[in-house]
Design a protein around this motif. Structure first.
Motif, PDB file in Angstrom:
ATOM      1  N   ARG B  47      36.453  40.592  49.579  1.00  0.00           N
ATOM      2  CA  ARG B  47      36.262  41.031  48.204  1.00  0.00           C
ATOM      3  C   ARG B  47      34.985  40.439  47.630  1.00  0.00           C
ATOM      4  NH1 ARG B  47      39.110  44.187  49.868  1.00  0.00           N
ATOM      5  NH2 ARG B  47      41.191  44.819  49.237  1.00  0.00           N
ATOM      6  N   THR B  48      34.416  41.155  46.657  1.00  0.00           N
ATOM      7  CA  THR B  48      33.158  40.714  46.066  1.00  0.00           C
ATOM      8  C   THR B  48      33.370  39.474  45.196  1.00  0.00           C
ATOM      9  OG1 THR B  48      32.637  43.048  45.950  1.00  0.00           O
ATOM     10  CG2 THR B  48      31.110  41.574  44.902  1.00  0.00           C
ATOM     11  N   ASN B  49      34.451  39.460  44.439  1.00  0.00           N
ATOM     12  CA  ASN B  49      34.825  38.293  43.615  1.00  0.00           C
ATOM     13  C   ASN B  49      33.637  37.706  42.855  1.00  0.00           C
ATOM     14  OD1 ASN B  49      36.703  36.397  42.669  1.00  0.00           O
ATOM     15  ND2 ASN B  49      36.229  34.949  44.299  1.00  0.00           N
ATOM     16  N   PRO B  50      32.876  38.536  42.148  1.00  0.00           N
ATOM     17  CA  PRO B  50      31.618  38.039  41.575  1.00  0.00           C
ATOM     18  C   PRO B  50      31.833  37.178  40.340  1.00  0.00           C
ATOM     19  CG  PRO B  50      32.010  40.272  40.852  1.00  0.00           C
ATOM     20  CD  PRO B  50      33.157  39.913  41.762  1.00  0.00           C
ATOM     21  N   THR B  74      33.235  38.592  34.407  1.00  0.00           N
ATOM     22  CA  THR B  74      34.305  37.658  34.772  1.00  0.00           C
ATOM     23  C   THR B  74      34.089  36.252  34.215  1.00  0.00           C
ATOM     24  OG1 THR B  74      33.238  37.100  36.866  1.00  0.00           O
ATOM     25  CG2 THR B  74      34.848  38.887  36.915  1.00  0.00           C
ATOM     26  N   VAL B  75      32.965  36.030  33.537  1.00  0.00           N
ATOM     27  CA  VAL B  75      32.761  34.723  32.901  1.00  0.00           C
ATOM     28  C   VAL B  75      33.250  34.761  31.455  1.00  0.00           C
ATOM     29  CG1 VAL B  75      31.085  32.945  32.302  1.00  0.00           C
ATOM     30  CG2 VAL B  75      30.828  34.232  34.423  1.00  0.00           C
ATOM     31  N   SER B  76      32.879  35.835  30.736  1.00  0.00           N
ATOM     32  CA  SER B  76      33.278  35.944  29.330  1.00  0.00           C
ATOM     33  C   SER B  76      34.545  36.772  29.158  1.00  0.00           C
ATOM     34  CB  SER B  76      32.149  36.592  28.524  1.00  0.00           C
ATOM     35  OG  SER B  76      31.967  37.930  28.957  1.00  0.00           O
ATOM     36  N   ASP B  77      34.981  37.481  30.201  1.00  0.00           N
ATOM     37  CA  ASP B  77      36.118  38.406  30.177  1.00  0.00           C
ATOM     38  C   ASP B  77      35.876  39.622  29.270  1.00  0.00           C
ATOM     39  OD1 ASP B  77      37.521  36.899  31.991  1.00  0.00           O
ATOM     40  OD2 ASP B  77      38.706  35.836  30.488  1.00  0.00           O
ATOM     41  N   ARG B  78      34.641  39.832  28.826  1.00  0.00           N
ATOM     42  CA  ARG B  78      34.343  41.000  27.988  1.00  0.00           C
ATOM     43  C   ARG B  78      34.234  42.263  28.835  1.00  0.00           C
ATOM     44  NH1 ARG B  78      32.824  39.874  22.811  1.00  0.00           N
ATOM     45  NH2 ARG B  78      32.221  37.708  22.571  1.00  0.00           N
TER      46      ARG B  78
END
Lengths: 417, 101
Positions: B47-50, B74-78
């Motif tokens: 998986r890329t899982n970036p 995936t850092v801000s969840d926006r």
């Protein structure tokens, strides 16, 4: 650096404890090391410690983007147990369990290991079947685990509600008596101090930005925010950020990083004697030595590096706690937080070689890496020193996702995914 | 809790109405019998899982019941954009540039 003992304590008491020395150095990185470990969490520091102590490899650097033990090592719920299903896992986690027993003496650092017992509750017929299977498998392998009736569980943990009127009544429990808790921060600090004593450089605030590879593809070193550091062997122990680091070497990983949350209550007097976990209704809890109830919630459903999660996850856990332990219904919660956990498809870790020569990885511990810290470091140090895995971690290859020899521990991982 | 707009219902709803379904745009092999073990491993597990923009699937489980895709940081969840199944994957690099402006 001084050794902790009664006389040191007495001597420092006379000067109001103001003259304790630093427990590890803050060295500048050297140009080259024999081994570079990426990630100064419990697993990375334990690896460095055993590399130096058991294999005589002391020219080692542990690089840490933030501060030592500031990731999942400082965010977990401190539970130590080894009641996993498959032989491979029993070997790995029980190896750690053996090392936990005298780790405080070994490190000359009180890690506050307390074998107060871990009880896993069964709420359905399926739970009973699965846990009994675990009990039998564990006992065949010489791993301590036993089955309790609901009444026996209540006797072991008096606050437990075993009323038949609950939505998910307690039908029994699996108990591992020598399992328990250990002080998570102290484990990182103890290993850091121990590794530093052997000359290992622990370099904090040093983010790895690239992995340098030679013409033959082998690792030559790592590029960092503090310059190039050469090393022929690099061990990646970066937990939730493993994919990010492995991307630098062009290696695809079977990992997904999820938020995992935990919370603590206000501190109260000792009232909760053991660790209780319930997979089915998503709750696990113990009481810290400070008196706080330490509560573990589940993972959020989406991939995230935010180190936070939705409030509905801990709320769901607290509902379960209130049902299981009615005496805590008026407890107030003090803090909650999240960590980023790297989850593999079979819920077992990856410890070993990668397709890149000289690059090794120890990751995929998912929601339950803390318990394995000493064993993980011990076998990964062997792998880094010899270039070949220890028999205990030999099955936990990255290659198993190609061969199909998975080690499916979805039922033993206490957090439902 | 995330707030997610279902592109079919056209309304913003709390995350508990939705079920996550992992990375998007992983196509099932056209001829499974011809795949090597490496290709199976890539399809099933890698998986890329970036740390950054991720194309992912969601299902409006307690609404219309349909799958859709989304780009989320995936850092801000926006959520950056949400689009229907079958629509092409947006150019993530362009989205990063646009977000920076």
């Amino acid at each position: 650096m001084s050794r902790f003992n009664f006389w040191e304590l007495a001597k420092n008491a006379l000067s109001a404890h103001e003259n304790w020395g630093r427990q590890w150095r803050a060295p500048e990185p050297k140009a080259e090391y024999d081994v570079v470990i990426i990630g100064a969490g419990g697993h990375g520091l334990a690896t460095a410690y055993y590399l130096a102590k058991e294999h005589g490899v002391t020219n080692v650097a542990v690089l840490e983007k933030g501060w030592l033990g500031g990731g999942n090592t400082g965010r977990n719920t401190t539970i130590v147990r080894s009641n996993y299903l498959w032989e491979e896992s029993e070997g790995l986690y029980d190896h750690a369990m053996d090392l936990w027993q005298d780790l405080s003496q070994e490190l000359n650092y009180n890690i506050m290991y307390s074998a107060r017992g871990v009880m896993m509750l069964a709420h359905t017929i399926h739970d009973i079947q699965v846990f009994k299977r675990h009990v039998y498998a564990n006992r065949l392998a010489g791993v301590q685990n036993e089955w309790l009736t609901a009444e026996e569980a209540k006797e072991y943990c008096p606050p437990l509600n075993i009323s038949k009127n609950m939505r998910y009544p307690v039908l029994g429990a699996a108990l591992q008596r020598k399992a328990g808790v250990a002080r998570h921060d102290a484990v990182a600090w103890g290993y850091a101090r121990g590794a530093d004593k052997y000359g290992v450089d622990i370099i904090q605030n040093c983010a790895v930005t690239g992995i340098r590879r030679g013409a033959d593809g082998a690792v030559e070193g790592v590029e960092t925010s503090r310059g190039l550091i050469r090393a022929k062997r690099v061990g990646v122990v970066a937990a939730g950020h493993t994919t990010t680091v492995m991307d630098m070497a062009g290696v695809r990983m079977p990992l997904e990083s999820y938020p995992l949350q935990a919370l603590v209550s206000e501190p109260v007097k000792p009232c909760f004697p053991c660790v209780v976990m319930s997979n089915t209704i998503h709750a696990y809890m113990s009481q810290s030595d400070k008196g706080e109830l330490v509560i573990g919630a589940g993972t959020d459903q989406y991939i995230s590096y935010s180190q936070t999660g939705g409030l509905q996850i801990p709320a769901h856990t607290i509902e379960a706690i209130c049902e299981l332990f009615p005496m805590f219904r008026r407890m107030r919660m003090l803090r909650n937080w999240g960590g980023t956990v790297d989850v593999t498809p079979d819920r077992s870790p990856i410890i070993g070689k990668t397709p890149v020569p000289g690059l090794f990885v120890n990751c995929g511990w998912g929601t339950g890496g803390f318990k394995a810290t000493p064993g993980s470091g011990h076998v990964f140090a062997h792998t880094l020193a010899r270039g070949e895995p220890h028999p205990i971690n030999a099955p936990f290859t990255l290659d198993r996702f190609r061969t199909g020899r998975l080690i499916d521990e979805a039922a033993a991982a206490a957090v439902a995914h | 809790m995330l707030l997610i707009t279902c592109p079919y219902c056209g309304v913003e709803r709390p995350e508990i109405e939705f079920r996550y379904a992992g990375e998007a745009h992983i196509a099932r092999p056209a001829e499974p019998s011809k795949l090597t073990d490496e290709e199976w491993a890539e399809y099933l597990y890698m998986r890329t899982n970036p740390k950054g923009l991720l194309a992912e699937r969601w299902r409006h489980a307690h609404g219309c019941g349909r799958f859709f895709n989304a780009i989320r940081d995936t850092v801000s969840d926006r959520f950056v954009t949400i689009y229907k199944m079958g629509e092409a994957k947006p150019d993530l690099e362009r989205l990063v540039v646009e977000a920076a402006q």
